[in-house]
Write an enzyme that holds these catalytic residues in place. Structure first.
Site, PDB file in Angstrom:
ATOM      1  CG  ASP A 481     -18.406 -18.005  43.545  1.00  0.00           C
ATOM      2  OD1 ASP A 481     -19.213 -17.763  42.624  1.00  0.00           O
ATOM      3  OD2 ASP A 481     -17.207 -18.267  43.340  1.00  0.00           O
ATOM      4  CG  ASP A 551     -15.202 -16.959  37.280  1.00  0.00           C
ATOM      5  OD1 ASP A 551     -15.127 -16.196  38.266  1.00  0.00           O
ATOM      6  OD2 ASP A 551     -15.772 -18.067  37.318  1.00  0.00           O
TER       7      ASP A 551
END
Length: 748
Positions: A481, A551
């Site tokens: 990430d 997301d």
């Protein structure tokens, strides 16, 4: 596939079965662009394609004495310079010691060969065999500076694709400062084009935007240190009236993950200049004697039969010639990620219970997300302290991974290696490792700072910590990430005049760390993530074969996100999960079937606590997993056709289809956004089938079972009209908002 050189006219013709690209060395020694498009027969003279005014052009310097109208400002060029009469945007600007930015790079030599040269430290497309492509390298030389620019053009046997890059060598005694050095430039005549690009923001990435091209300059860029959620490093020139199935498109995609610039400029004579590369904003690079700078690669693709054809060529090319390693053509496991189920609030027992239920329903891989390391119980601490939090995981990640493995599931882990919280042992020991400016308070974002990955010692620290965990645990998947964009872009290891190199050196450092880890652990499936889709680009795909698409896991918004992403990137690269409702990003409620019907078209998984769903939903999940396992190869590696766009017709209906290589199987996804009272009969259209094959469809809502492919594509698939029955919840769900159908089509 061939590259011809017409020596009498100094012309180069790159040609395969689908496209031609023609370049001419002009009388000034500059490179002129003559043609890019559908394949042309080769001939010995293309001079008629060079258009020169027959009279002097007012306020335009002429380049050859006595030749009226020969002006760089009106000519179509390949790699234009600044300061010698071309007033459009240049491909490069070089500052010299005397303060001048005027250069004189002219044609010097060329080479044609059956291979593709590699780039050092950069992601790039590659060849499996040398006979897949031919490369033309043209060298331009400035004799006064004793410097060379090398332009590379690679044309492929099986794709309407040309890859390009540029590099510069300083053979002179004085340093050169690159203030702008793009990867490619191409000038073409106006042909009723408009500009298409992919824009958006966090949670609504890669929406399709189309913009008219007038006499102005349109810039698509990122200054965020990443390719960004706001603009993707891809643009296409689109013939007005072209759509998914017809018309001309020229696509340009940068294989790079940092600050980029893509520009389209229409001049006062209706020529269009396209250029792309590293963003010149806050960029400079000093080249000392005998040093070379290489620009990232650009992938150009052409279609004269619609956007689907352009996309399908990008998909196949990237699957075969960009993505590497064991997972290049390997179907992805069905995973469950605990993030939206627990966020930071978990312990080992809670994780194991989620994994037990997931295993029972058929999930193959459990992924432990953020919160397992250091003192990480929220987003204010822990990043950088890469060791297990034993208060949450008494046996550490090592013990938990082995426990999950013994259950018969694979185990995956989340990292965010590029960032650091100030509240960590790492930052207290090495505050200088974070990007920050002396005597100024650093800017926090998500309570974190960016580590300076341009520093070798930072990369070595991260490699040591991460590789130790990977060696000692049973890990088969990593989610990498990156949850903030760059600020305070200043490096403590660079002198003041070199601070413009910081952002690019950072990206080179990210690539170096990724290369080291993916090389040492080739069996691990690495997924890139950057707050979702903040770094979904071809550069990342070179190191990691899939990327967390967004997301935002809301099925309705994902229709737009996945549709836009598919314009350039393969379906197998798109992480797509079923999450809980109300959705955590939009608050929208959709059925668990619609959530799966959208997520099937990607690297499929779940992002919720399966212990907190109803028995009916659990049965649906089990059926979904069984369906995906039966059709995984088709859904991830078939040929994808977009049919109805969410960006047209008021976002009412969306449909797409995946077809296997021999056209014997297909899966059609049909999605209704808003219900209509008392609707007419519905129908949907297939695409990509063989018109002469007979196909069978088994679906309770479809009229008929056996059809020829041409009927399914041109007449359409007819659905039964569902009557209103307030006592039948199943029928009401089919009539309501956000309904969907998955239709399997099989040759008989």
């Amino acid at each position: 596939m061939n590259i011809f050189f017409n020596s009498n006219n100094m012309e180069f013709h790159l040609q395969n079965d689908k496209i031609s690209y023609i370049i001419k060395v002009l009388g000034t020694g500059d490179l002129g662009h003559l043609y890019f498009g559908k394949r042309l027969n080769h001939r010995e003279n293309f001079s008629n394609m060079l258009q020169i005014f027959e009279h002097q052009v007012p306020y335009t310097p002429e380049q050859i004495d006595g030749v009226s109208g020969f002006a760089l400002d009106t000519l179509k060029q390949e790699f234009p310079a600044f300061g010698t009469g071309d007033y459009r945007e240049p491909a490069y600007v070089i500052l010299q010691e005397n303060g001048s930015r005027v250069t004189d790079y002219k044609f010097s030599k060329y080479e044609i060969f059956n291979r593709k040269p590699s780039l050092k430290g950069l992601p790039q497309t590659y060849l499996e065999n040398d006979d897949e492509a031919k490369t033309l390298q043209i060298t331009l030389k400035d004799k006064h500076l004793n410097s060379e620019i090398i332009l590379s053009y690679t044309i492929y046997k099986n794709y309407p694709i040309i890859t390009r890059n540029s590099n510069i060598i300083n053979n002179g005694s004085s340093p050169l400062t690159l203030e702008r050095f793009l990867s490619f430039n191409m000038d073409i005549p106006q042909k009723n084009y408009e500009l298409m690009h992919l824009s958006g923001a966090w949670a609504r990435e890669r929406h399709v935007v189309t913009t008219p091209i007038n006499q102005n300059r349109i810039s698509i860029d990122s200054k965020r240190g990443a390719s960004s959620s706001n603009n993707n490093p891809f643009i296409a020139l689109k013939e007005i009236g072209a759509d998914e199935f017809k018309g001309e498109y020229i696509g340009v995609n940068l294989v790079y993950s940092g600050n980029f610039l893509a520009q389209v400029e229409k001049d006062h004579y209706d020529n269009i200049r396209i250029n792309m590369g590293i963003n010149p904003f806050n960029f400079s690079w000093i080249l000392e004697k005998d040093e070379t700078f290489e620009a990232p690669e650009v992938v150009m693709c052409y279609s004269d039969s619609g956007l689907n054809t352009l996309s399908q060529n990008y998909h196949k090319f990237y699957q075969n010639n960009l993505i590497r390693g064991e997972w290049k053509h390997k179907a992805r496991p069905i995973l469950i990620n605990n993030w939206e189920a627990t966020y930071f609030d978990f312990d080992e027992d809670k994780i194991v219970q989620i994994a037990i239920k997931a295993k029972e329903l058929g999930v193959e891989l459990f992924v432990l997300d953020d919160g397992w390391f250091g003192t990480r119980n929220g987003d204010t601490s822990g990043l950088g302290d890469w060791w297990s939090n034993l208060s949450k995981l008494p046996s550490g990640v090592e013990g938990l991974s082995k426990k999950i493995d013994e259950m018969g599931m694979k185990f995956g882990l989340w990292f965010e290696p590029e960032m650091v919280n100030p509240d960590t042992d790492l930052y207290r020991q090495h505050p200088e490792w974070a990007l920050s400016i002396p005597n100024r308070k650093p800017t926090l974002s998500r309570n974190q700072l960016t580590l300076d990955l341009g520093r070798a010692e930072v990369r070595d620290y991260l490699y040591e910590k991460l590789s130790k965990i990977l060696r000692e645990s049973k890990i088969s998947y990593i989610k990498w990430d990156m949850n903030r964009n760059m600020t305070d872009v200043w490096s403590g290891v660079l002198e003041g005049k070199r601070q413009g190199e910081t952002a690019h050196r950072y990206i080179l450092g990210v690539y170096d760390l990724m290369e080291r880890l993916t090389t040492e652990f080739p069996h691990i499936l690495f997924e890139s993530c950057a707050g979702g889709g903040n770094r979904f680009d071809a550069g990342m795909l070179y190191y990691m074969p899939q990327i967390w698409t967004s997301d935002d896991t809301d099925a309705v918004e994902r229709l737009k996100i996945q549709y836009g992403t598919s314009i350039i990137y393969p379906i197998s690269s798109m992480g797509a999960h079923v999450s809980a409702v109300p959705n955590h990003q939009t608050g929208r409620i959709t059925s668990i079937d619609t959530r799966a019907n959208v997520a099937f078209f990607g690297a499929f998984g779940y992002e919720l606590d399966l212990n907190h769903i109803t028995d009916d939903e659990a049965n649906s999940v089990k059926r979904q997993i069984e369906f995906f396992k039966e059709n995984r190869e088709l859904l991830q590696f078939g040929t994808f056709h977009r049919i109805e766009s969410p960006f047209e017709n008021g976002f009412q209906n969306v449909s797409w289809i995946m077809v296997n290589k021999d056209q014997s199987e297909a899966i059609l996804g049909v999605y209704r956004i808003h219900s209509i009272p008392n609707p007419s009969f519905d129908k949907a259209f297939a695409a990509g089938l063989n018109p002469d094959f007979k196909y069978k469809i088994e679906h309770e809502d479809i009229l008929g079972e056996i059809f020829y492919g041409d009927e399914l594509m041109y007449s359409g698939i007819k659905f039964r009209k569902i009557g209103i029955d307030t006592h039948d919840s199943k029928n009401l769900e089919k009539l309501g908002d956000y309904s969907s159908k998955i239709i399997k089509i099989t040759k008989i």
